[in-house]
Design an enzyme around this catalytic site. Sequence first.
Site, mmCIF file in Angstrom:
data_model
loop_
_atom_site.group_PDB
_atom_site.id
_atom_site.type_symbol
_atom_site.label_atom_id
_atom_site.label_comp_id
_atom_site.label_asym_id
_atom_site.label_seq_id
_atom_site.Cartn_x
_atom_site.Cartn_y
_atom_site.Cartn_z
ATOM 1 N N CYS A 1 57.289 32.189 29.892
ATOM 2 C CA CYS A 1 57.921 32.100 28.574
ATOM 3 C C CYS A 1 59.057 33.110 28.580
ATOM 4 C CB CYS A 1 56.946 32.489 27.471
ATOM 5 S SG CYS A 1 55.496 31.418 27.384
ATOM 6 N N GLY B 1 61.411 28.302 28.658
ATOM 7 C CA GLY B 1 60.445 27.580 27.850
ATOM 8 C C GLY B 1 61.154 26.690 26.860
ATOM 9 N N ASN C 1 54.807 37.273 27.131
ATOM 10 C CA ASN C 1 55.094 36.388 28.259
ATOM 11 C C ASN C 1 54.108 36.709 29.357
ATOM 12 O OD1 ASN C 1 56.277 34.890 30.326
ATOM 13 N ND2 ASN C 1 57.783 36.469 30.783
ATOM 14 N N GLY C 2 53.336 35.699 29.804
ATOM 15 C CA GLY C 2 52.386 35.942 30.882
ATOM 16 C C GLY C 2 51.106 35.173 30.646
ATOM 17 N N TYR D 1 63.045 31.138 41.817
ATOM 18 C CA TYR D 1 63.201 29.915 41.039
ATOM 19 C C TYR D 1 63.399 30.110 39.536
ATOM 20 C CZ TYR D 1 61.564 25.635 38.660
ATOM 21 O OH TYR D 1 61.437 24.558 37.827
#
Length: 471
Positions: A2, A30, A105-106, A256
């Site tokens: 995210c 996201g 985020n995670g 990426y």
Amino acid sequence: MCGIAAYFSRSEAGAAAQVMLALYSQQHRGQESSGITTTNGKFLQMHKAMGYVKEIFSQDVLEQLNGFAAIGHVRYPTRGSAVLTNAQPYIIETLSGPIYAIASNGDIVNYEEVALELQSRGVHFTSTNDGELLGRFIVYHHERKGLEITEAIQLLMKRVRGAYSAVFLTRNHLYIFRDIQGFRPLLMGRVGDDIAVASESCALDILHATEIREVQPGAIIVVTPNTTYEVPLSPALFSGVGEAPTMRQCIFELIYFSRPDSYEFGEYVYEVRHKIGAKLASYDDFEADVVIPVPDSANFIALGYADAKGVPFHMGLIRNHYVGRTFIRPDQYLRDESVRQKFNPLKDFFRNKRVVVVDDSIVRGTTIRKIIRMIQRAGAREVHLRIGSPPVRFSCFYGIDTPTRQELIANNMTLDQIREYVGADSLKYLKIEDLRNCVNQPNHFCYACFTGQYPVPKHAYLRTSMEKEQI
Ligand code: SF4
């Protein structure tokens, strides 16, 4: 994966508009939902919805979200389905009203264990999302156990295992923190006297932030109307539980996920990708006619390959940017449709050519298989596929929605079987030792999706053997 953002203004309102800009720059992290929470010093307000940042935050919406500080989130689902109740930020209601909010985020590895423990003490959850767990943990220990918020966050770092980079907002303060192993990036900078925070530095660039720096794993930054200070990682956290775990930043962020114009984990993302391309080029001794990336994340890897070889680099696959990232779409049907609609080959770059096609990774293999067919139909004489990462053989439990091991092509097939399945004339992956040589501090990274050596073993937190077999 995210994206999060925060803005704390010391001069005027308008923090929501700054967070919106930062989220907009991180839309690639996201696309399912987005939200912003603000504080005006008396209470918190929030707006969140499913969809893209630009569609959700019209001028009217932003004007209603007044306040001097704000946090925001773009979501791509890992835990919990793609529904609005799982969208972030989360506001935590108390007897004093809506006075706390969090965006993270995670992925938390011991989510069930910690959630059950809190529930047994009377804490109720409204979602299955990690962000809510973090927020309720902090508020429970602050309001009901009397800990300072920084102490509650330190306790959280000791108790909650896995990946979380987070921003926690109260009526007057902003808390910025990152898990002790630093799986996901988190950076902050100054905009005059204001403080801006984002998952990626590209979002801080758009706010014209200066003095950009990374939030260190295990550190807590506290921002108040008058000052900003840091509570560093405390060794006392680990008394009785051994030494502090080593840093394990996600190497896939550099390969990426992150934008190439971002700086994180002490690296410029485009530079790492360029080095990866040069390493791939060193594996080949044949003369290609053209090097083509699968856009966009493989662009700099392909450029590194082409520069090292002195072979022409061309953007031979034109991407429709309005379709969205292929890997990020949670549903297989949507993913298949996306691939067909997403790329169109420029035939002149392929006709009768010996083509090197460069991609960042292969997960299921379905996307690249279609792309190779497309290139062959465009007239390519030979297609040589080069991959800028080692084979992905293991699932991620730290915030990336990789499929189960059974669905990963490299877990099920040999190199030659994969080559045959995707239809390439040759296939080479980056070697892991070469990947390690592309970053400055190789021992500070997680490589678990290639090696299966998990920094926080999921097995330790699974209850049934069936669960264990599935991962
Ligand atoms: S398992 Fe792979 S994707 Fe997940 S954090 Fe580690 S390197 Fe990143």
